[in-house]
Write a protein that holds these residues in place. Structure first.
Motif, PDB file in Angstrom:
ATOM      1  N   SER A 168     -32.292  31.637  24.755  1.00 32.65           N
ATOM      2  CA  SER A 168     -33.668  32.189  25.081  1.00 32.65           C
ATOM      3  C   SER A 168     -33.818  31.367  26.549  1.00 32.65           C
ATOM      4  CB  SER A 168     -34.691  31.643  24.128  1.00 32.65           C
ATOM      5  OG  SER A 168     -34.536  32.065  23.048  1.00 32.65           O
ATOM      6  N   ASN A 169     -33.142  30.325  27.153  1.00 32.06           N
ATOM      7  CA  ASN A 169     -33.351  29.682  28.338  1.00 32.06           C
ATOM      8  C   ASN A 169     -32.344  29.585  29.094  1.00 32.06           C
ATOM      9  OD1 ASN A 169     -36.104  27.963  27.741  1.00 32.06           O
ATOM     10  ND2 ASN A 169     -35.157  28.039  25.800  1.00 32.06           N
ATOM     11  N   THR A 170     -31.637  30.773  29.297  1.00 31.84           N
ATOM     12  CA  THR A 170     -30.709  30.736  30.520  1.00 31.84           C
ATOM     13  C   THR A 170     -30.689  32.204  30.752  1.00 31.84           C
ATOM     14  OG1 THR A 170     -28.621  30.335  31.472  1.00 31.84           O
ATOM     15  CG2 THR A 170     -28.610  31.065  29.174  1.00 31.84           C
ATOM     16  N   GLU A 171     -30.637  32.333  32.049  1.00 31.50           N
ATOM     17  CA  GLU A 171     -30.436  33.770  32.869  1.00 31.50           C
ATOM     18  C   GLU A 171     -28.760  33.928  32.789  1.00 31.50           C
ATOM     19  OE1 GLU A 171     -32.830  34.853  36.380  1.00 31.50           O
ATOM     20  OE2 GLU A 171     -33.921  32.885  35.979  1.00 31.50           O
ATOM     21  N   MET A 172     -27.950  33.049  32.857  1.00 35.47           N
ATOM     22  CA  MET A 172     -26.763  33.238  33.197  1.00 35.47           C
ATOM     23  C   MET A 172     -25.833  33.906  32.052  1.00 35.47           C
ATOM     24  SD  MET A 172     -25.912  29.188  34.655  1.00 35.47           S
ATOM     25  CE  MET A 172     -24.422  29.434  35.579  1.00 35.47           C
ATOM     26  N   VAL A 173     -24.731  34.300  32.407  1.00 29.52           N
ATOM     27  CA  VAL A 173     -23.817  35.041  31.269  1.00 29.52           C
ATOM     28  C   VAL A 173     -23.677  33.961  30.211  1.00 29.52           C
ATOM     29  CG1 VAL A 173     -21.682  36.057  30.764  1.00 29.52           C
ATOM     30  CG2 VAL A 173     -23.048  36.490  32.964  1.00 29.52           C
ATOM     31  N   ILE A 174     -23.691  34.010  29.032  1.00 33.29           N
ATOM     32  CA  ILE A 174     -23.311  33.173  28.006  1.00 33.29           C
ATOM     33  C   ILE A 174     -21.949  33.633  27.406  1.00 33.29           C
ATOM     34  CG2 ILE A 174     -23.894  32.119  25.789  1.00 33.29           C
ATOM     35  CD1 ILE A 174     -26.633  32.480  26.397  1.00 33.29           C
ATOM     36  N   SER A 175     -20.883  32.873  27.576  1.00 28.14           N
ATOM     37  CA  SER A 175     -19.486  33.194  27.007  1.00 28.14           C
ATOM     38  C   SER A 175     -19.501  32.383  25.810  1.00 28.14           C
ATOM     39  CB  SER A 175     -18.424  33.133  28.263  1.00 28.14           C
ATOM     40  OG  SER A 175     -18.682  33.729  29.408  1.00 28.14           O
ATOM     41  N   ALA A 176     -19.066  32.996  24.644  1.00 33.07           N
ATOM     42  CA  ALA A 176     -19.043  32.595  23.460  1.00 33.07           C
ATOM     43  C   ALA A 176     -17.627  32.755  22.988  1.00 33.07           C
ATOM     44  CB  ALA A 176     -19.946  33.131  22.489  1.00 33.07           C
ATOM     45  N   HIS A 177     -17.075  31.644  22.244  1.00 33.41           N
ATOM     46  CA  HIS A 177     -15.821  31.735  21.217  1.00 33.41           C
ATOM     47  C   HIS A 177     -16.380  31.912  19.896  1.00 33.41           C
ATOM     48  CE1 HIS A 177     -11.993  29.652  19.731  1.00 33.41           C
ATOM     49  NE2 HIS A 177     -12.666  30.285  18.678  1.00 33.41           N
ATOM     50  N   LEU A 231     -24.668  38.168  26.863  1.00 32.88           N
ATOM     51  CA  LEU A 231     -23.512  37.764  26.178  1.00 32.88           C
ATOM     52  C   LEU A 231     -22.494  38.339  26.518  1.00 32.88           C
ATOM     53  CD1 LEU A 231     -22.895  35.949  23.499  1.00 32.88           C
ATOM     54  CD2 LEU A 231     -23.174  37.830  22.257  1.00 32.88           C
ATOM     55  N   HIS A 232     -21.257  37.339  26.499  1.00 30.72           N
ATOM     56  CA  HIS A 232     -20.055  37.967  26.699  1.00 30.72           C
ATOM     57  C   HIS A 232     -19.092  37.358  25.684  1.00 30.72           C
ATOM     58  CE1 HIS A 232     -16.542  39.283  29.017  1.00 30.72           C
ATOM     59  NE2 HIS A 232     -16.066  38.130  29.253  1.00 30.72           N
ATOM     60  N   VAL A 233     -18.576  37.989  24.895  1.00 34.24           N
ATOM     61  CA  VAL A 233     -17.631  37.609  23.838  1.00 34.24           C
ATOM     62  C   VAL A 233     -16.381  37.406  24.033  1.00 34.24           C
ATOM     63  CG1 VAL A 233     -16.983  37.821  21.268  1.00 34.24           C
ATOM     64  CG2 VAL A 233     -19.441  38.554  21.965  1.00 34.24           C
ATOM     65  N   PHE A 234     -15.738  36.290  24.219  1.00 38.04           N
ATOM     66  CA  PHE A 234     -14.377  35.815  24.765  1.00 38.04           C
ATOM     67  C   PHE A 234     -13.254  36.348  23.748  1.00 38.04           C
ATOM     68  CE2 PHE A 234     -15.168  32.032  27.810  1.00 38.04           C
ATOM     69  CZ  PHE A 234     -15.015  32.925  29.089  1.00 38.04           C
ATOM     70  N   HIS A 235     -12.193  36.678  23.946  1.00 37.00           N
ATOM     71  CA  HIS A 235     -10.935  36.864  23.101  1.00 37.00           C
ATOM     72  C   HIS A 235     -11.091  37.456  22.049  1.00 37.00           C
ATOM     73  CE1 HIS A 235     -12.201  32.928  21.897  1.00 37.00           C
ATOM     74  NE2 HIS A 235     -11.753  32.059  22.628  1.00 37.00           N
ATOM     75  N   VAL A 236     -11.753  38.714  22.184  1.00 38.96           N
ATOM     76  CA  VAL A 236     -11.833  39.433  20.618  1.00 38.96           C
ATOM     77  C   VAL A 236     -10.519  39.920  20.306  1.00 38.96           C
ATOM     78  CG1 VAL A 236     -12.627  41.608  19.711  1.00 38.96           C
ATOM     79  CG2 VAL A 236     -13.963  40.578  21.417  1.00 38.96           C
ATOM     80  N   SER A 237     -10.298  39.538  18.908  1.00 41.87           N
ATOM     81  CA  SER A 237      -9.076  39.530  18.282  1.00 41.87           C
ATOM     82  C   SER A 237      -8.951  40.306  17.079  1.00 41.87           C
ATOM     83  CB  SER A 237      -8.405  38.251  17.839  1.00 41.87           C
ATOM     84  OG  SER A 237      -9.328  37.759  16.819  1.00 41.87           O
ATOM     85  N   THR A 238      -9.759  40.974  16.864  1.00 42.62           N
ATOM     86  CA  THR A 238      -9.908  41.924  15.505  1.00 42.62           C
ATOM     87  C   THR A 238     -10.137  43.399  15.833  1.00 42.62           C
ATOM     88  OG1 THR A 238     -11.970  41.487  14.802  1.00 42.62           O
ATOM     89  CG2 THR A 238     -10.418  39.839  14.129  1.00 42.62           C
TER      90      THR A 238
END
Length: 444
Positions: A168-177, A231-238
């Motif tokens: 809720s508190n960043t305008e930046m891209v959040i990249s998630a493992h 949101l950017h989801v890193f290394h999708v594997s399935t």
């Protein structure tokens, strides 16, 4: 003024393949035309070789500071340009971790001194650095990284209240493992009880299961939709995760995007018998069916970016029982070659490959004047000879760790030259003494 004139290039750019000349002036692409002449320019005849935008790798671990026996910014960025990667975004799980603005700027200072490729860093979110994150300027770095499943470096964010506040508190891209920690721990306990430390490596994708990935990814996406976060989801594997993403709107309008890595597109669980812990990654390399579904989603634009998750470990570290062997492997030198091989096999077009490795990372992270071959853009370019075979062996590997999961593979293409900001930085196995890498800037 420094000028280089590239003649007879086969340019791959913006969904088109065409013959052209390219004039570079200092660090900029000055002109793109069918027949350029300039008496003051150094002329390089590409003889019909491919000319691509420099690859942008949005996920690497170059191990500096604190883990430099595995790799450094200098060694791994050098390997990157040998592989046609001219820009990288490095992850925060170093030692110390990049979880304060002070440590972030220290990393930038290291890269300014040592990097062969353009650079930025991701700022690590934790359970207790929300205020620091809130004070981070949105143009300071490439984005925020969250580990929603524990991996190399203890940066697991498992406080759901804090997690929602970060979203809720960043305008930046959040990249998630994204891997569900509870599921993984339960699976690990089950197999340790059965096998002790000597769990067969084939159990890795069962322990770090498709269910663990889907549970975490779906929760992160639900939270992004609730908060409006990017949101950017890193290394999708399935395969099952690919249905969480859309191709109904263009990338520029997406709030939720996805990345797939080279190893998940190349290997499957059938390769564990030969490769062992050398292909132990988090998330795990999974089934052939998962790999097929990843390719489908990449080609139909549900998955937006191809990256490496380059994460070197020494061969001595890898040569351990399952529970002690670290996850990760070196990939930046061979990622483009692997994708070019898939193009030769008819799996992906050159245009789509360039879109996923060059154009889309630039768009997704709002990078200033990179990722495309356009007049006025920085001259980050890669010449590829599609008729020059390249066998991966120890004496031509540039990673500090000295090994590659591709050892023994013969690629049908080679990177002939790499230009970084107009500098001929790499040519047929040799590197320029000068460095012209720049800190990335953004248009946000």
């Amino acid at each position: 003024m420094s000028k280089i004139l590239l003649k007879n290039a086969k340019v791959v750019n913006e969904n088109s393949v065409f013959e052209s000349d390219i004039l570079l002036e200092n660090d900029i692409i000055a002109r793109i035309d069918s027949d350029i002449s300039d008496a003051n320019a150094t002329v390089i005849d590409l003889k019909g070789n491919l000319l691509l935008p420099g690859v942008i790798d949005d996920q690497v671990h170059f191990r500096e500071p604190g883990l430099t026996h595995k790799g450094t910014i200098a060694t791994e960025s050098r390997a990157a340009i040998a592989g046609g990667i001219t820009t990288f975004m490095e992850q925060p799980n170093t030692n110390p971790q990049t979880t304060t603005i002070e440590k972030l700027e220290e990393k930038f200072a290291m890269a300014a001194k040592d990097s062969f490729a353009n650079y930025s860093f991701l700022f690590g979110g934790t359970n207790d650095n929300l205020e620091e994150l809130k004070s981070l300027d949105k143009n300071a770095c490439s984005g925020v990284k969250l580990f929603l499943g524990s991996s190399t470096g203890n940066m697991l964010v498992d406080n759901e209240v804090v997690l929602e506040k970060i979203f809720s508190n960043t305008e930046m891209v959040i990249s998630a493992h994204c891997e569900d920690e509870g599921t993984i721990r339960a699976n690990m306990a089950k197999y340790q009880e059965m096998f002790g430390d000597n769990i067969p490596i084939e159990m890795h994708p069962i322990i770090r299961s498709a269910e663990a990935c889907y549970l975490s990814s779906s929760k992160a996406i639900a939270l992004a939709k609730k908060t409006g976060a990017r949101l950017h989801v890193f290394h999708v594997s399935t395969g099952i995760e690919t249905d969480l993403f859309t191709n109904a709107i263009p990338l520029e309008e997406k709030k939720i995007t996805a990345e797939v890595c080279i190893h998940h597109l190349w290997f499957s669980d059938e390769d564990y018998a030969e490769k062992g812990t050398l292909i132990k990654w988090n998330p795990a390399v999974k089934t052939k069916t998962d790999r097929e579904k990843l390719w489908e989603a990449l080609l139909d634009d549900r998955i937006d970016v191809v990256a490496t998750d380059h994460a070197p470990h020494t061969i001595e570290e890898k040569d351990n029982p399952y529970t002690k062997a670290p996850s990760g492997g070196p990939l930046v030198q061979h990622a483009l070659l692997a994708m070019l091989q898939k193009e030769k096999e008819g799996v992906i077009s050159l245009e789509k490959m360039v879109e996923k490795m060059c154009h889309n990372p630039a768009k997704l992270f709002d990078i200033d004047r990179r990722g495309f071959i356009r007049e006025g853009y920085f001259a980050d370019l890669v010449q590829v000879n599609q008729n020059s075979q390249n066998q991966v062996k120890k004496d031509n590997i540039f990673y500090k760790c000295g090994w590659s999961p591709f050892e023994g593979v013969t690629f049908d293409s080679s990177v002939a030259r790499t230009f970084v900001n107009g500098l001929l930085a790499y040519e047929n196995g040799s590197f320029a003494k000068e460095k012209r890498a720049k800190r990335l800037t953004f248009n946000r």
